[in-house]
Design a protein around this motif. Structure first.
Motif, PDB file in Angstrom:
ATOM      1  N   ALA A 143       0.841  -1.204   0.000  1.00 58.74           N
ATOM      2  CA  ALA A 143       0.000   0.000   0.000  1.00 58.74           C
ATOM      3  C   ALA A 143       0.874   1.251   0.000  1.00 58.74           C
ATOM      4  O   ALA A 143       0.581   2.228  -0.708  1.00 58.74           O
ATOM      5  N   LEU A 144       1.943   1.239   0.781  1.00 53.14           N
ATOM      6  CA  LEU A 144       2.869   2.375   0.794  1.00 53.14           C
ATOM      7  C   LEU A 144       3.495   2.581  -0.582  1.00 53.14           C
ATOM      8  O   LEU A 144       3.625   3.711  -1.052  1.00 53.14           O
ATOM      9  N   LEU A 145       3.885   1.489  -1.223  1.00 53.23           N
ATOM     10  CA  LEU A 145       4.462   1.574  -2.569  1.00 53.23           C
ATOM     11  C   LEU A 145       3.473   2.171  -3.561  1.00 53.23           C
ATOM     12  O   LEU A 145       3.848   2.989  -4.411  1.00 53.23           O
ATOM     13  N   ALA A 192       5.027   7.761  -5.028  1.00 54.31           N
ATOM     14  CA  ALA A 192       5.902   7.684  -6.205  1.00 54.31           C
ATOM     15  C   ALA A 192       7.373   7.765  -5.779  1.00 54.31           C
ATOM     16  O   ALA A 192       8.243   7.161  -6.408  1.00 54.31           O
ATOM     17  N   ASP A 193       7.638   8.513  -4.702  1.00 53.44           N
ATOM     18  CA  ASP A 193       9.015   8.634  -4.212  1.00 53.44           C
ATOM     19  C   ASP A 193       9.542   7.298  -3.692  1.00 53.44           C
ATOM     20  O   ASP A 193      10.690   6.931  -3.943  1.00 53.44           O
ATOM     21  N   LEU A 194       8.713   6.574  -2.956  1.00 55.11           N
ATOM     22  CA  LEU A 194       9.122   5.258  -2.453  1.00 55.11           C
ATOM     23  C   LEU A 194       9.337   4.298  -3.616  1.00 55.11           C
ATOM     24  O   LEU A 194      10.301   3.529  -3.630  1.00 55.11           O
ATOM     25  N   ASP A 195       8.457   4.356  -4.590  1.00 56.81           N
ATOM     26  CA  ASP A 195       8.589   3.503  -5.786  1.00 56.81           C
ATOM     27  C   ASP A 195       9.914   3.805  -6.491  1.00 56.81           C
ATOM     28  O   ASP A 195      10.632   2.899  -6.905  1.00 56.81           O
ATOM     29  N   ARG A 196      10.240   5.085  -6.601  1.00 54.16           N
ATOM     30  CA  ARG A 196      11.499   5.491  -7.233  1.00 54.16           C
ATOM     31  C   ARG A 196      12.691   5.001  -6.408  1.00 54.16           C
ATOM     32  O   ARG A 196      13.692   4.554  -6.957  1.00 54.16           O
ATOM     33  N   LEU A 197      12.574   5.068  -5.084  1.00 61.05           N
ATOM     34  CA  LEU A 197      13.654   4.618  -4.200  1.00 61.05           C
ATOM     35  C   LEU A 197      13.962   3.141  -4.417  1.00 61.05           C
ATOM     36  O   LEU A 197      15.129   2.759  -4.490  1.00 61.05           O
TER      37      LEU A 197
END
Length: 186
Positions: free
Chosen positions: A41-43, A47-52
């Motif tokens: 859910a966080l992912l 978008a920043d976490l996905d990019r990380l």
């Protein structure tokens, strides 16, 4: 490209399998499943976490520090947190979505479950979901877990996908079939 996709799938499945084995040994399967759901859910939200997790620019240490802080803030702990941290240390964060999917699939197989993706034009109420689940359980002979997705572009009806089988009773499909039939006549 195909080799890269199969490599990711292989890595993801090996990690998912190891996580499931550990969770079963520790009797923490439900806890791990819940933690993975929270992380997914966080992912999906960030978008920043996905990019990380996908960017090779970040070092393993930077990814580990960031992921540790995110897990702590989200309240994800125990085996799930340790697993995600290990994945970060091993520079495999890019495969986390596949690992989560692989974990779910293997867990569902052990439980004798299948997942049905149901697309409807509007939200389904609990009665409709229960009736659909009962019909799918009888049809497949297995315990069917239903994931409902709303897509107003289908206009009405349902699209049900179970594995490679698909049943499309959407109004959009029926109208398209009628349109093609009318073109053939005229």
């Amino acid at each position: 490209m195909t080799d890269n996709v199969s490599l990711i799938s292989g890595v993801a499945l090996r990690y998912a399998s190891a996580l499931l084995d550990l969770a079963e040994e520790q009797g923490a399967t439900a806890e791990v499943e819940k933690g993975l759901d929270q992380f997914e859910a966080l992912l999906n939200e960030s978008a920043d976490l996905d990019r990380l997790i996908k960017s090779p620019v970040f070092s393993a240490d930077a990814q580990l520090k960031a992921i540790s802080a995110i897990l702590e803030k989200a309240g994800i702990s125990g085996l799930t947190a340790n697993f995600v941290k290990l994945v970060a240390q091993n520079r495999r964060l890019f495969a986390v979505p596949g690992m989560i999917q692989g974990f779910r699939e293997q867990l569902a197989a052990k439980r004798g479950e299948v997942t049905a993706l149901v697309t409807s034009a509007t939200d389904l109420n609990a009665e409709h979901v229960a009736a659909l689940q009962e019909a799918l359980n009888a049809s497949t002979g297995k315990n069917v877990k239903i994931v409902v997705k709303v897509d107003s572009s289908i206009l009405g009806g349902l699209i049900v996908k179970i594995g490679s089988r698909m049943i499309d009773t959407s109004l959009r499909t029926k109208l398209n079939s009628l349109k093609f039939a009318m073109k053939e006549v005229g």
